[in-house]
Design a protein around this motif. Structure first.
Motif, mmCIF file in Angstrom:
data_model
loop_
_atom_site.group_PDB
_atom_site.id
_atom_site.type_symbol
_atom_site.label_atom_id
_atom_site.label_comp_id
_atom_site.label_asym_id
_atom_site.label_seq_id
_atom_site.Cartn_x
_atom_site.Cartn_y
_atom_site.Cartn_z
ATOM 1 N N MET B 313 -1.567 -5.025 -4.857
ATOM 2 C CA MET B 313 -2.683 -5.449 -3.991
ATOM 3 C C MET B 313 -2.246 -6.612 -3.104
ATOM 4 S SD MET B 313 -5.960 -5.393 -6.456
ATOM 5 C CE MET B 313 -6.951 -3.931 -6.669
ATOM 6 N N ALA B 314 -1.471 -7.545 -3.691
ATOM 7 C CA ALA B 314 -1.048 -8.728 -2.931
ATOM 8 C C ALA B 314 -0.175 -8.326 -1.744
ATOM 9 C CB ALA B 314 -0.285 -9.675 -3.848
ATOM 10 N N ILE B 315 0.724 -7.384 -1.964
ATOM 11 C CA ILE B 315 1.641 -7.036 -0.868
ATOM 12 C C ILE B 315 1.000 -6.082 0.137
ATOM 13 C CG2 ILE B 315 3.716 -7.485 -2.242
ATOM 14 C CD1 ILE B 315 4.105 -4.454 -2.476
ATOM 15 N N GLY B 316 -0.219 -5.609 -0.145
ATOM 16 C CA GLY B 316 -0.930 -4.861 0.891
ATOM 17 C C GLY B 316 -1.318 -3.436 0.537
ATOM 18 N N MET B 317 -1.284 -3.069 -0.727
ATOM 19 C CA MET B 317 -1.728 -1.722 -1.102
ATOM 20 C C MET B 317 -3.247 -1.771 -1.261
ATOM 21 S SD MET B 317 -0.068 0.654 -3.975
ATOM 22 C CE MET B 317 -0.662 2.240 -4.459
ATOM 23 N N ASN B 318 -3.924 -0.973 -0.457
ATOM 24 C CA ASN B 318 -5.387 -1.084 -0.486
ATOM 25 C C ASN B 318 -5.988 -0.367 -1.700
ATOM 26 O OD1 ASN B 318 -5.561 1.635 0.190
ATOM 27 N ND2 ASN B 318 -5.598 1.203 2.384
ATOM 28 N N LYS B 319 -7.288 -0.588 -1.880
ATOM 29 C CA LYS B 319 -7.944 -0.115 -3.107
ATOM 30 C C LYS B 319 -7.970 1.401 -3.203
ATOM 31 C CE LYS B 319 -10.571 -4.191 -4.061
ATOM 32 N NZ LYS B 319 -11.818 -4.785 -4.475
#
Lengths: 228, 418
Positions: B313-319
């Motif tokens: 999530m931190a590196i940009g993988m969305n929900k």
């Protein structure tokens, strides 16, 4: 030109029960191309400040602008996209995806950005070469040393071409030789490619290499000096 | 062009998610194999249960159709109520000819039915006398195949009769024995005649075995001095057309009562419904157990990887991608276990379909209730599809809670988990 502009940042944990003031009115500006360190003892608020700057946590009060965009009011989904395209992260414990190889870990972030295959491949090879791990491209993190894993983590952070990289105590788990190699690598990236780095650390070796050192105590910046 | 590029990139994205999910499945091999094993056992057991029950009941129903009901029966409207000999089918010959010309009808037989008594030196028993035309009867019913002693109206020239084995035992008679039938004609006159046993049958119908007697229709007509027919029974080319043909015949013969086997024996329809309900309940229980197994496993997988999910999530993988990743992992578990379970189930079904599943040791007397003691399980292909779909749907439902748990994680809190 400033990439990060934080003003009057307060962070209070447990405001209703036993309030803990992690940050007390921090003002901070980071210019493009900086190689800066935020130092301070444990519990001084370094990681909290880095998390807030990186959009991983929200301040209780205050405003954060990244490239003139106020991220404090972004929706969670927009914030995830914002982080993907603007911020690189290097964590203390490397935090690579264990089921992906070194190459895939670097490529993954570009896949999320929907970068086309050819460009992805070229950039992965370029970054692996830059971090000196071309021969470890197809190796999973568990087969890499701590220093090698952290180099892959730096390459991963760089892969998305972020505005800046936040490194939370990146050398904390490394021996002195690996720390020196990693710092050389990041300094080179900063110098050659103009990548902005912001570290949180209490490692003297990092502080010595940083061009700007901010000292945080009890949630306040008590010193901000250039190291040139 | 741009659209194609985007499409290609999307595929790459999905591929990477699939790769991560697949590799995650095998991170904890032992745990994955336990879930896969549970799915395999559950599905193969379900497949066999479906095949066994469906075949068990189908054979019972087929037996009832083949020995008692046929597909459709035509009577005088008042005959069913009291089986009185006076309620005959008028112009029976015309009705039979008309039925034989119907392209949906495979065969037709006519019966003269009379209640009477069978007497021998050893005893007396109430019976239902069926006056039949053997050739026609053999095309609608399987009586000929049920003859276990003697022959189907052969070797006895005058007044041959077939009786059930239970009746034969009760009257203490055997093939070639003489038996006297007594019955009343249309005018209420008592008539008696001697018949000689040509064959003894053993059908799946206890009622027929105990009180069924079959004689030549001509013999009965001669004794009754009447050409009366009380029952016309039809066998269809395609039993699937049962309701349609019943309706068609009802309108073609408005003065007759036309009933199909489901209407004649509603208990058979009830058995089918009850079996389907029981199978549905068994399926629901197994799927529910499987679903909880999946929820448990995936929840453990999520809790174990909280830090990793936080980093993603931190590196940009969305929900939505995190959600998809967890659901994909679950579907992959189901896609390994489901087909394996179906193949194992198919192998078990095929084995018993070939060799038979002998119930005689476990359920003595089953045949007395019209059931076969050896079942040859078989299952229509669509049931394999239903079961496969059931597994995938269960897996998806089972993945929802762990996936929601995953997307509710806060990156900072998750990353700081030890």
């Amino acid at each position: 030109m400033s990439v990060i502009s934080a003003s009057k940042i307060n962070k209070v944990y447990n405001p209703d029960k036993v309030p803990v003031h992690a940050l007390n009115g921090v003002d901070l500006t980071i210019e493009a191309g900086e190689f800066s360190a935020i130092m301070g003892p444990s519990g001084s608020g370094k990681s909290t400040l880095l998390n807030i700057i990186g959009g991983l946590d929200s301040p209780t009060e205050g405003q954060i602008e990244i490239n003139n965009i106020d991220i404090t009011n972004l929706k969670e989904s927009d914030l995830i996209d914002f982080r993907l395209n603007n911020i690189g992260f290097v964590f203390q414990s490397y935090n690579l995806i264990p089921v992906l190889t070194a190459k895939e870990n670097i490529e993954f972030i570009m896949l999320l950005q929907k970068v086309d295959k050819k460009e992805r491949h070229n950039r992965v090879m370029e970054l692996l070469k830059a971090v000196g791990l071309e021969d470890k491209a197809d190796v999973r993190p568990s087969q890499l040393s701590g220093g090698q894993q952290q180099r892959v983590a730096v390459a991963r952070a760089l892969a998305s071409k972020p505005k800046f990289i936040l490194a939370d105590e990146p050398t904390a788990n490394l021996d002195s030789k690996s720390s020196a190699n990693l710092l050389d690598l990041m300094a080179e990236m900063n110098k050659k490619e103009g990548v902005t780095f912001v570290f949180s650390t209490h490692d003297q070796r990092v502080i010595e290499r940083a061009r700007r050192v901010m000292v945080l105590e009890d949630g306040k910046i008590v010193s901000d000096e250039n190291n040139n | 062009m741009q659209l194609e590029t985007n499409k290609l990139q999307n595929i790459n994205n999905k591929n990477m998610l699939s790769i991560i999910s697949w590799r995650n499945v095998w991170r904890s091999k032992g745990r994955s194999f336990v879930v896969i094993g549970a799915i395999v056992l559950g599905i193969s057991a379900l497949t066999f249960a479906f095949a066994f029950m469906k075949s068990f009941i189908q054979v019972y129903i087929d037996n009832a159709i083949n020995s008692q009901y046929g597909h459709v029966q035509l009577h005088h409207p008042k005959f069913s109520a009291n089986k009185d000999v006076e309620f005959q089918i008028d112009n029976a010959e015309q009705v039979i000819n008309s039925l034989r010309q119907n392209e949906r009808v495979a065969s037709v037989t006519s019966r003269t039915l009379i209640s009477g008594m069978a007497n021998t030196a050893e005893g007396t028993s109430g019976i239902q006398i069926h006056g039949i035309v053997p050739e026609d009867e053999a095309k609608v019913f399987r009586l000929e195949e049920s003859v276990v002693e003697g022959a189907y109206f052969e070797e006895v020239k005058r007044n041959p009769i077939l009786i059930g084995n239970d009746l034969a035992e009760k009257l203490d008679v055997e093939v070639k024995s003489k038996i006297v039938l007594t019955f009343t004609d249309e005018e209420g006159n008592l008539t008696s005649a001697a018949f000689r046993i040509a064959g003894i049958f053993d059908t799946n119908s206890p009622l027929l075995n105990q009180a069924g007697a079959f004689v030549l229709q001509n013999d009965l007509h001669r004794l009754l001095d009447s050409e009366m027919i009380n029952e016309v029974v039809v066998r269809l080319n395609n039993p699937e057309n049962l309701s349609g043909v019943t309706e068609q015949l009802s309108s073609s013969f408005p003065i007759l009562e036309v009933k199909n086997w489901k209407e004649l024996a509603p208990e058979l329809e009830l058995i089918i419904t009850q079996t389907s309900t029981v199978l549905f309940i068994i399926m629901a229980i197994i799927m529910l157990a499987m679903g909880f197994g999946i929820v448990n496993t995936m929840l453990m997988a999520v809790l174990e990887r909280m830090k990793e999910i936080g980093v993603l999530m931190a590196i940009g993988m969305n929900k939505s991608r995190i959600f998809t990743m967890i659901v994909l992992e679950t579907i992959m578990l189901a896609l390994v276990g489901g087909p394996t379970g179906l193949l194992l189930g198919l192998a078990i079904v095929k084995h018993f379909h070939h060799y038979g599943f002998d119930l005689s040791d476990y359920a003595k007397g089953l045949d007395k209730f019209g059931y076969d003691t050896t079942v040859y399980p078989d299952l229509a292909p669509q049931y394999y599809f239903y079961l496969a779909a059931g597994v995938v749907v269960t897996a998806i439902i089972g993945a929802i809670y762990p996936a929601i748990k995953a997307i509710k994680l806060k990156p900072v809190a998750a990353i700081n988990k030890i």
